[in-house]
Design a protein around this motif. Structure first.
Motif, PDB file in Angstrom:
ATOM      1  N   GLN A 283      -1.755 -27.240  -7.499  1.00 33.07           N
ATOM      2  CA  GLN A 283      -1.498 -25.814  -7.262  1.00 33.07           C
ATOM      3  C   GLN A 283      -0.267 -25.425  -8.083  1.00 33.07           C
ATOM      4  O   GLN A 283       0.772 -26.065  -7.986  1.00 33.07           O
ATOM      5  CB  GLN A 283      -1.256 -25.531  -5.786  1.00 33.07           C
TER       6      GLN A 283
ATOM      7  N   GLN B 112       2.230 -22.205  -9.145  1.00 32.68           N
ATOM      8  CA  GLN B 112       2.653 -20.843  -8.817  1.00 32.68           C
ATOM      9  C   GLN B 112       3.497 -20.296  -9.956  1.00 32.68           C
ATOM     10  O   GLN B 112       4.473 -20.920 -10.370  1.00 32.68           O
ATOM     11  CB  GLN B 112       3.430 -20.821  -7.511  1.00 32.68           C
TER      12      GLN B 112
ATOM     13  N   ARG C 172       5.814 -17.154 -11.517  1.00 33.58           N
ATOM     14  CA  ARG C 172       6.689 -16.028 -11.197  1.00 33.58           C
ATOM     15  C   ARG C 172       7.235 -15.494 -12.526  1.00 33.58           C
ATOM     16  O   ARG C 172       7.064 -16.125 -13.555  1.00 33.58           O
ATOM     17  CB  ARG C 172       7.868 -16.487 -10.339  1.00 33.58           C
TER      18      ARG C 172
ATOM     19  N   THR D  46       4.378 -14.156  -6.268  1.00 33.79           N
ATOM     20  CA  THR D  46       3.857 -15.231  -7.108  1.00 33.79           C
ATOM     21  C   THR D  46       2.357 -15.090  -7.326  1.00 33.79           C
ATOM     22  O   THR D  46       1.637 -14.536  -6.494  1.00 33.79           O
ATOM     23  CB  THR D  46       4.103 -16.615  -6.474  1.00 33.79           C
TER      24      THR D  46
ATOM     25  N   THR E  93      -0.774 -17.545  -7.700  1.00 33.98           N
ATOM     26  CA  THR E  93      -1.123 -18.930  -7.405  1.00 33.98           C
ATOM     27  C   THR E  93      -2.442 -19.291  -8.077  1.00 33.98           C
ATOM     28  O   THR E  93      -3.452 -18.617  -7.873  1.00 33.98           O
ATOM     29  CB  THR E  93      -1.226 -19.159  -5.883  1.00 33.98           C
TER      30      THR E  93
ATOM     31  N   ARG F 104      -4.991 -22.751  -9.224  1.00 32.45           N
ATOM     32  CA  ARG F 104      -5.307 -24.146  -8.924  1.00 32.45           C
ATOM     33  C   ARG F 104      -5.972 -24.761 -10.136  1.00 32.45           C
ATOM     34  O   ARG F 104      -6.855 -24.157 -10.737  1.00 32.45           O
ATOM     35  CB  ARG F 104      -6.199 -24.234  -7.689  1.00 32.45           C
TER      36      ARG F 104
ATOM     37  N   TYR G  11      -6.243 -18.277  -7.584  1.00 30.45           N
ATOM     38  CA  TYR G  11      -6.430 -18.317  -6.128  1.00 30.45           C
ATOM     39  C   TYR G  11      -5.976 -17.020  -5.449  1.00 30.45           C
ATOM     40  O   TYR G  11      -6.736 -16.381  -4.735  1.00 30.45           O
ATOM     41  CB  TYR G  11      -5.692 -19.538  -5.582  1.00 30.45           C
ATOM     42  N   THR G  12      -4.729 -16.665  -5.633  1.00 31.42           N
ATOM     43  CA  THR G  12      -4.208 -15.463  -4.997  1.00 31.42           C
ATOM     44  C   THR G  12      -3.008 -14.933  -5.757  1.00 31.42           C
ATOM     45  O   THR G  12      -2.273 -15.726  -6.355  1.00 31.42           O
ATOM     46  CB  THR G  12      -3.843 -15.719  -3.510  1.00 31.42           C
TER      47      THR G  12
ATOM     48  N   TYR H  98      -7.805 -13.636  -1.379  1.00 31.83           N
ATOM     49  CA  TYR H  98      -7.924 -14.911  -2.077  1.00 31.83           C
ATOM     50  C   TYR H  98      -9.304 -14.998  -2.718  1.00 31.83           C
ATOM     51  O   TYR H  98     -10.286 -14.541  -2.139  1.00 31.83           O
ATOM     52  CB  TYR H  98      -7.806 -16.088  -1.092  1.00 31.83           C
TER      53      TYR H  98
END
Length: 190
Positions: free
Chosen positions: A62, A64, A66, A89, A91, A93, A110-111, A165
């Motif tokens: 994963q 993230q 920013r 953030t 995210t 994968r 993912y999100t 998500y």
């Protein structure tokens, strides 16, 4: 998600054998890539982080992100998203196949749910992942390219008022649809 801190602590060495869908991956390369990405994350001053989704599975990461270019649409959306939900953030994968590094990882946004160029139901569809992969490409280099493409591609958050998500199933389906379209149209967004 279990995980390993991006700062490099993480409680010991990664597993000797990577748990996968049935094959054996190049754990030496994957371990090296993870160590390098952790080191870069620690030096990035919070611009990104990386962890394992499951401490026993070296093939599922994963990431993230920013700190996008403040002028881009995604950065502006993330400011609104943070005000509404306290999250700033993106995210992703990374799922590494059994034949990595000869084959590209699958990248799942993912999100938050993103829409726009390069993102199809959460599947990231860019030339390097679809047909331009080379074994020398590192996950860190891939992540930096993704950051640039999402910034330049004017990708947006689907709904800043809602936490949403993309499932792995949706993302893989979106990627397959885009791959099929790419195979039919050589001018498809590279």
């Amino acid at each position: 998600a279990g995980g390993v801190d991006a700062g490099g602590g993480g409680g010991g060495a990664p597993a000797k054998k990577a748990k996968t869908g049935g094959g054996v991956v190049n754990t030496k390369r994957l371990t090296s890539d993870l160590k390098k990405m952790r080191k870069a994350a620690a030096a990035s001053d919070g611009a990104f982080s990386v962890e394992l989704l499951d401490d026993d599975d070296l093939t599922r990461w994963q990431v993230q992100l920013r700190e996008f270019d403040p002028a881009c649409a995604l950065a502006k959306d993330l400011v609104k998203y943070k005000k509404k939900h306290g999250v700033d953030t993106l995210t992703m994968r990374f799922y590494f196949p059994d034949d990595y590094p000869l084959a590209a990882p699958f990248v799942h946004i993912y999100t938050p749910k993103l829409t726009g160029m390069y993102v199809f139901s959460g599947g990231l569809c860019v030339n390097v992942l679809m047909q331009g992969w080379a074994a020398g490409i590192t996950p860190e280099a891939l992540m930096l390219q993704i950051r640039m493409l999402l910034t330049e591609g004017q990708v947006r958050i689907n709904n800043v008022n809602k936490i949403e998500y993309w499932s792995e199933k949706e993302a893989r389906s979106g990627f397959k649809m885009a791959l099929s379209a790419h195979a039919r149209d050589k001018n498809f967004a590279d």
